[in-house]
Design an enzyme around this catalytic site. Sequence first.
Site, short mmCIF file in Angstrom:
data_model
loop_
_atom_site.label_atom_id
_atom_site.label_comp_id
_atom_site.label_asym_id
_atom_site.label_seq_id
_atom_site.Cartn_x
_atom_site.Cartn_y
_atom_site.Cartn_z
CB CYS A 155 -126.91 -35.12 -24.59
SG CYS A 155 -126.51 -36.11 -26.02
CB CYS A 167 -125.74 -38.30 -27.09
SG CYS A 167 -125.47 -36.60 -26.61
#
Length: 276
Positions: free
Chosen positions: A112, A109
Amino acid sequence: MHDPVRTVDRQVWRGSSPAEGMRAIPEETAIALTYNGGTYAVMMGTPQDFRDFAVGFSLSEGIVQSAEDIESLEVVQLDDGVELRMWLAQVRAARLGERRRHIAGPTGCGLCGIDSIAEAVRPAAVVAQGRSFAPHQIMTAVASLAPLQTINIETRAVHAAAFWTLARGIVALREDVGRHNALDKLAGALAQGNVSASEGMVLLTSRVSVEMVQKAAAMGAPLISAVSAPTALAVRIAERSGITLVAIARADGFEILTHPERIAASVQPKETADVA
């Protein structure tokens, strides 16, 4: 510190009966990045090259402008993870306080915790023209990547980001279960080695998403070469930032999606590579 590779028991089914054996798999741990006593981000990543990750993340996030802005950096082993404890120069610390955000980052990610669409698709830095490359040099660079991916050779489960120059071949290569982490680690390695990204190309074993282009642009890299395809937004950001984006790169060819003017037909010699 954790070993980046762990061996586990496994049972393999091939045909009509199982077989016992062992499997090498990459380790994954929580890595907290803290600045002046406050947590800024917690990412999941491969437990190695921590200093590179701390410096590269700080640069790509715009928290610091150079590695020298980090006055101290300590790697602290905790019961359930690792803390990369940094202290910044006062002017940087004050600026950080104005834009602090908390991120819970699962593997892979890169955006995020961002609560602003404008921040997620922020314009990437505009890179200088930098060096041009011949097609065979790009193919040579791509072909040299896999044999140096030591963790991936064992596990077949991690990404790599590398930097290649005409004079030295692959200068540095970093691996991680998260592709964004691998690129941050590479950025940190180059910054600490005083290597100018304008003199070479970034090699990626993953697809190219917008945040990967943003990170490469922050490094000042004129060319990204990836083994997979980019997203449409990544192509648009690469076009605007002046980056030559090469995708589906193999030892026998590649596709150019932006700024093809850096790909020249001229042939130049390459010296033996040194890998950091």
